[in-house]
Design a protein around this motif. Structure first.
Motif, PDB file in Angstrom:
ATOM      1  N   VAL A 199     -10.869  10.541  13.471  1.00  0.00           N
ATOM      2  CA  VAL A 199      -9.694   9.715  13.204  1.00  0.00           C
ATOM      3  C   VAL A 199      -9.275   8.873  14.419  1.00  0.00           C
ATOM      4  N   ALA A 200      -9.249   9.488  15.605  1.00  0.00           N
ATOM      5  CA  ALA A 200      -8.690   8.779  16.764  1.00  0.00           C
ATOM      6  C   ALA A 200      -9.431   7.463  17.068  1.00  0.00           C
ATOM      7  N   PRO A 201     -10.762   7.466  17.167  1.00  0.00           N
ATOM      8  CA  PRO A 201     -11.442   6.190  17.413  1.00  0.00           C
ATOM      9  C   PRO A 201     -11.250   5.198  16.255  1.00  0.00           C
ATOM     10  N   ALA A 202     -11.098   5.727  15.032  1.00  0.00           N
ATOM     11  CA  ALA A 202     -10.889   4.831  13.886  1.00  0.00           C
ATOM     12  C   ALA A 202      -9.556   4.090  14.018  1.00  0.00           C
ATOM     13  N   VAL A 203      -8.531   4.814  14.463  1.00  0.00           N
ATOM     14  CA  VAL A 203      -7.217   4.178  14.652  1.00  0.00           C
ATOM     15  C   VAL A 203      -7.309   3.094  15.735  1.00  0.00           C
ATOM     16  N   ASP A 204      -7.948   3.428  16.860  1.00  0.00           N
ATOM     17  CA  ASP A 204      -8.142   2.431  17.922  1.00  0.00           C
ATOM     18  C   ASP A 204      -8.885   1.203  17.402  1.00  0.00           C
ATOM     19  N   LEU A 205      -9.975   1.459  16.681  1.00  0.00           N
ATOM     20  CA  LEU A 205     -10.835   0.347  16.255  1.00  0.00           C
ATOM     21  C   LEU A 205     -10.187  -0.505  15.174  1.00  0.00           C
ATOM     22  N   ALA A 206      -9.383   0.133  14.314  1.00  0.00           N
ATOM     23  CA  ALA A 206      -8.682  -0.637  13.280  1.00  0.00           C
ATOM     24  C   ALA A 206      -7.803  -1.691  13.955  1.00  0.00           C
ATOM     25  N   LEU A 207      -7.111  -1.261  15.017  1.00  0.00           N
ATOM     26  CA  LEU A 207      -6.232  -2.193  15.728  1.00  0.00           C
ATOM     27  C   LEU A 207      -7.049  -3.205  16.533  1.00  0.00           C
ATOM     28  N   LEU A 208      -8.106  -2.727  17.179  1.00  0.00           N
ATOM     29  CA  LEU A 208      -8.955  -3.620  17.965  1.00  0.00           C
ATOM     30  C   LEU A 208      -9.500  -4.746  17.077  1.00  0.00           C
ATOM     31  N   ALA A 209     -10.004  -4.368  15.912  1.00  0.00           N
ATOM     32  CA  ALA A 209     -10.563  -5.372  14.998  1.00  0.00           C
ATOM     33  C   ALA A 209      -9.483  -6.364  14.576  1.00  0.00           C
ATOM     34  N   VAL A 211      -9.801   9.804   7.543  1.00  0.00           N
ATOM     35  CA  VAL A 211      -9.915   8.535   8.265  1.00  0.00           C
ATOM     36  C   VAL A 211      -9.308   7.364   7.485  1.00  0.00           C
ATOM     37  N   ALA A 212      -9.587   7.268   6.198  1.00  0.00           N
ATOM     38  CA  ALA A 212      -9.179   6.075   5.441  1.00  0.00           C
ATOM     39  C   ALA A 212      -7.662   5.841   5.470  1.00  0.00           C
ATOM     40  N   PRO A 213      -6.841   6.852   5.151  1.00  0.00           N
ATOM     41  CA  PRO A 213      -5.393   6.612   5.245  1.00  0.00           C
ATOM     42  C   PRO A 213      -4.940   6.314   6.669  1.00  0.00           C
ATOM     43  N   ALA A 214      -5.652   6.890   7.661  1.00  0.00           N
ATOM     44  CA  ALA A 214      -5.274   6.623   9.054  1.00  0.00           C
ATOM     45  C   ALA A 214      -5.487   5.148   9.396  1.00  0.00           C
ATOM     46  N   VAL A 215      -6.590   4.597   8.924  1.00  0.00           N
ATOM     47  CA  VAL A 215      -6.862   3.176   9.178  1.00  0.00           C
ATOM     48  C   VAL A 215      -5.784   2.305   8.520  1.00  0.00           C
TER      49      VAL A 215
END
Lengths: 223, 223
Positions: free
Chosen positions: A177-187, B177-181
């Protein structure tokens, strides 16, 4: 008077083009910083904040002088007001590049970008840098064809953002989850950077042709 | 001449205040739409896009007329140019509310917001709505004290965004992951909505007092 006016206008374009150069360099370096977990490069990017503030302040002062001293009307007026909007877009591009650099600093010495999506981030970076460079060229040349061609490249950026989201939502995503949150914002930061570069180009197209080629239509959240 | 000028200026403030009202209503409804997975409400929000476009176009036309016909200087000039920036902020607030509504539509009939973070989303929504309402009041009243008090409320919004990130990064996060994004982006939209409301208030403070109370200092990515 008229000559002074045109010199000031061309100074304004030049300030805009210089801001494009700084925004482009910041995005290039911020991308290397997140990809390589390079703390010192991230900090170099963040220090360039003041450079953009200064260029924007100069441009705004020039535009205000033009409005106050020359009282332009019709298309001249629209050109000066557009310059005010354009430098706001350019400063925002710099701020977004800095957000990317900050992510590198925050996670250092860890990497923000998992190996599986490195190529996507590299591509978002290079598309963004190219868009900023082209926006600078468009500001100086008023090349409408080049400005229009940026739309397709911005679609590419939106596509990359969607690819990134798909990668994170895929069952094979193992980074958690943590890298996904970072990457969602980065993208999102890359995508917005591209939007602002295109907004600059659209303003130039509008000034040259009177034609409005569309607003903010980029997707806001993963498909 | 002078009287016509003041009538136009007060029309401009009124258009801004109306845009605040629309942005506020859109955020309120978009928040209900994501919390309740209410598709029809999400679609109602998205349909209000044109309303904000129309109000912004009216405000810009008025501001251009003022610049062209009255050639204001000094603080009058700054007021008119500020109005152009303010309506850009307000339109962006509407766009962000629409991004939130789109998330509800995209996931429907599923819920975007896991039960564990419902309260945070509700609070981000109510803080955002309140900030937009206050920005509208500040535009009409030029109440500097109210404008300044919005800074603290915006800090609250930033804190809620950080709480949201913390919740997702916590080992107890079970939604995947999906809801976190989705939520990372959603929280970012609320936070940016608040930033723009505060930017509007800051411009008013600057016009009234000449004092610049700071730029875009909100955190960009989870701590």
């Amino acid at each position: 008077m008229r000559q002074a006016y045109h010199i000031s206008l061309s100074n304004l374009s030049e300030l805009g083009a210089r801001m494009c150069g700084v925004a482009s360099a910041c995005l290039r370096d911020a991308t290397v910083a997140v990809l390589e977990a390079d703390l010192s490069l991230a900090e170099q990017v963040m220090a360039r904040d003041v450079e953009l503030d200064e260029l924007r302040a100069q441009a705004e002062a020039q535009a205000f002088d033009l409005l106050a001293l020359q009282a332009p009307v019709a298309s001249d007026l629209r050109t000066v007001v557009s310059a005010l909007w354009i430098v706001a877009d350019l400063q925002r591009m710099g701020a977004l590049a800095m957000h990317i650099a900050k992510a590198a600093r925050r996670r250092h010495p860890q990497h923000v970008v998992p190996v599986t999506v490195r190529t996507m981030v590299e591509r978002m970076g290079s598309v963004g840098v190219h868009l900023a460079d082209q926006a600078g060229t468009v500001l100086m040349s008023r090349d409408v064809q080049l400005a229009r061609s940026m739309e397709a490249e911005d679609d590419l950026m939106d596509g990359l953002q969607q690819d990134m989201y798909q990668a994170m939502l895929d069952p094979s995503w193992s980074a958690g989850v943590a890298p996904a949150v970072d990457l969602a914002l980065l993208a999102r930061f890359y995508e917005r950077f591209g939007d602002h570069a295109v907004a600059v180009a659209r303003r130039v197209v509008f000034l040259v042709t009177g034609e409005n080629i569309g607003g903010d239509t980029t997707p806001s959240i993963p498909v």
